[in-house]
Design an enzyme around this catalytic site. Structure first.
Site, mmCIF file in Angstrom:
data_model
loop_
_atom_site.group_PDB
_atom_site.id
_atom_site.type_symbol
_atom_site.label_atom_id
_atom_site.label_comp_id
_atom_site.label_asym_id
_atom_site.label_seq_id
_atom_site.Cartn_x
_atom_site.Cartn_y
_atom_site.Cartn_z
ATOM 1 N N LEU A 1 42.765 41.848 38.568
ATOM 2 C CA LEU A 1 43.509 41.043 37.804
ATOM 3 C C LEU A 1 44.933 40.954 38.035
ATOM 4 C CD1 LEU A 1 42.429 42.366 34.114
ATOM 5 C CD2 LEU A 1 41.132 40.917 35.742
ATOM 6 N N ARG B 1 58.531 36.864 37.551
ATOM 7 C CA ARG B 1 59.209 36.828 38.903
ATOM 8 C C ARG B 1 60.169 37.846 39.146
ATOM 9 N NH1 ARG B 1 58.378 31.996 41.992
ATOM 10 N NH2 ARG B 1 56.831 30.701 41.103
ATOM 11 N N LYS C 1 55.225 38.027 41.132
ATOM 12 C CA LYS C 1 55.355 39.139 40.930
ATOM 13 C C LYS C 1 54.622 39.867 41.807
ATOM 14 C CE LYS C 1 54.147 42.424 37.169
ATOM 15 N NZ LYS C 1 54.244 42.549 35.919
ATOM 16 N N GLY D 1 44.507 37.752 27.572
ATOM 17 C CA GLY D 1 44.462 39.327 27.847
ATOM 18 C C GLY D 1 43.247 39.735 28.770
ATOM 19 N N ASN E 1 67.904 51.963 86.109
ATOM 20 C CA ASN E 1 68.908 52.307 85.144
ATOM 21 C C ASN E 1 69.516 51.093 84.763
ATOM 22 O OD1 ASN E 1 70.873 54.948 84.404
ATOM 23 N ND2 ASN E 1 72.123 52.977 85.069
ATOM 24 N N ALA F 1 76.053 50.810 80.922
ATOM 25 C CA ALA F 1 76.624 50.237 79.682
ATOM 26 C C ALA F 1 77.020 49.062 79.698
ATOM 27 C CB ALA F 1 78.024 51.208 79.580
ATOM 28 N N ASN G 1 69.417 35.738 77.466
ATOM 29 C CA ASN G 1 68.148 35.100 77.841
ATOM 30 C C ASN G 1 67.968 33.886 77.124
ATOM 31 O OD1 ASN G 1 68.809 36.385 75.219
ATOM 32 N ND2 ASN G 1 66.604 36.564 74.488
#
Ligand code: UD1
Ligand code: MG
Length: 449
Positions: free
Chosen positions: A9, A16, A23, A81, A366, A369, A375
């Protein structure tokens, strides 16, 4: 084999909770409330499913079909209900309604467990006509109360709506968790007899218990944890559901041999899969779709989603691993390193401050740093390929699409635009100039020597 109809149900009120989301679609650990309920039910053998949905809620029906593709949808236009909702579900099905077992679940109580569903159906198999899921807590406002007669039989549920409890019945302290299982042939004749004669003017499914008892049908209680009955009508309650569910996930992880140093600080997704022997330090967040293999270590304050982490790899502290990342065996991803949509082979090291996006990195390479895979050109994403055992010096920018051959070296601070052949050295930075004695002369000129 007994045929089972599971009715969920989800048509009432549709609060909301101050968000734009219906919900039942609010997430708990990365999965909607509705999906939690459906997933708990979906492995029931020989079952068919009916969702009672409000009208014009395509997002709700789509979510239900995502989890259980063959689920039937019944629409309740004016919610009158829970009994009315069940009637609508049964009327919507062309197959006989008076055979097998019927189980009723609520879309807004997502923490029900598969084991509880199995226990309820088992209870029907053991000659009970009706099974009511309940938890014991004398003071629990808002829940229906199980009432028993002098013989100790559960013969009614009283809703917490201000109606008085009949004097010949006793409040047992047991509360209705909201889930009910019943033989179909007992349910169908009784449902139309449920009226809306109560302060809410709703047709309560729970009135079924008194009607059943009056006909001599047996209603047995099946115990569940209170947490299984929790629902959410506001954001604070939603957070409480999250807390309960996170705790379940943590306990399950530890039972399966995952070491959590500070369990309360680790957040999982409903689908996080960590093998035995994985170790997770405090303050780690897992988004959806993460797997980690045996012996992997996730150090503190790491955020990981949509990623595969192979055996023995080390992540963090302070690492961000994003969707599409695959981290190879014994690889090492250190602090302030972000990895997205990239495959890193065995033993790759990116120990500090790097961005690795849309890349393929060969074994034992490797990454120094501050290395960045550039990209994105502002319109499209491009790939960076780095061969086995290559060494990319600190603070290099690799402008994709570009390849660094196996065993090649990239000098620190390089901006690499062209492919680098295997085993060669690439330097792409301004040549250093040294002016001997320049600084001393400059200070003298300023009179500060
Ligand atoms: C219900 C039980 C109560 C129990 C509690 C546990 C009834 C009458 N009461 O109360 O005994 O202790 O759950 O959580 O069942 N719904 C519809 N159509 C409707 C009405 C409701 O689909 O016309 C759905 C709701 O969306 C919800 C579920 O049924 O998912 C339960 O309804 P709700 O109004 O939340 O009932 P409770 O007051 O929580
Ligand atoms: Mg409720």
């Amino acid at each position: 084999m007994t045929h089972i109809t599971i009715i969920i149900l989800a048509a009432g009120q549709g609060k909301r909770m101050g968000t734009q989301t219906p919900k039942v679609l609010n997430p708990i650990a990365g999965q909607s409330m509705l999906a939690h309920t459906l997933n708990a039910a979906k492995h029931t053998p020989n079952a068919k499913y009916i969702l009672v949905s409000p009208p014009n809620q395509k997002t709700i029906t789509a979510e239900a079909k995502r989890v259980i593709p063959h689920i039937a949808i019944a629409t309740q236009t004016n919610p009158k209900g829970t009994a009315h909702a069940v009637q609508i579900a049964l009327q919507s099905t062309p197959t006989p309604q008076n055979k097998g077992h019927i189980l009723i679940l609520y879309g807004d109580t997502p923490l029900i467990q598969q084991s509880t569903i199995a226990k309820m159906l088992q209870t029907l198999n053991e000659n009970a006509d009706c099974a009511i899921c309940a938890f014991h807590e004398p003071h629990a406002p808002g829940y229906g109360k199980l009432l028993e007669n002098a013989k100790g039989e559960t013969i009614a549920i009283a809703e917490d709506d201000g109606s008085p409890i009949p004097s010949h019945l006793r409040d047992t302290g047991w509360k209705n968790a909201g889930f009910l299982a019943i033989h179909a042939e007992k349910l169908t004749p009784l449902l139309p007899k449920i009226t809306s004669d109560n302060p809410q003017k709703e047709r309560y499914l729970t009135d079924l218990v008194a009607l059943a008892a009056a006909r001599g049908f047996s209603c047995r209680r099946v115990e569940c944890e209170k947490s299984e009955s929790l629902g959410a009508n506001n954001l604070a309650e939603l957070a409480q559901l999250e807390a309960v569910y996170q705790n379940r996930l943590r306990q399950k992880m530890m039972r399966n041999g995952v070491r959590l140093t500070a369990p309360d600080t680790v957040h999982f997704s409903f689908d996080t899969r960590l093998e035995k022997g994985v170790s997770v330090a405090p303050y780690v967040v897992f988004g959806r779709g993460v797997r980690a293999g045996q012996g992997a270590t996730i150090h503190a304050f790491s955020h990981i989603e949509g990623a595969e982490i192979a055996e023995g790899a080390e992540i963090g502290p302070f690492a961000r691993i994003r969707p599409g990342a695959s981290i190879g065996k014994e690889a090492r991803i250190g602090n302030f390193v972000e990895v997205k949509n990239s495959a890193l082979a065995k033993g790759v090291k990116a120990s500090h401050l790097a961005y690795i996006g849309d890349a393929e990195i060969g074994a034992e390479a490797n990454i120094g740093a501050g290395v960045i895979t550039c990209n994105y050109d502002g319109a499209e994403k491009h790939k960076t390929k780095i061969g086995d055992s290559a060494f990319v010096g600190s603070n290099s920018a690799l402008i994709a699409p570009v390849r660094i051959g196996a065993g090649a070296y990239v000098g620190s601070g390089s901006v690499i635009e062209e492919d680098v052949a295997p085993d060669s050295l690439a330097l792409a930075r301004a040549k250093q100039i040294v002016k001997t004695g320049w600084a001393a002369k400059w200070r003298k000129r300023r009179g500060s020597a």
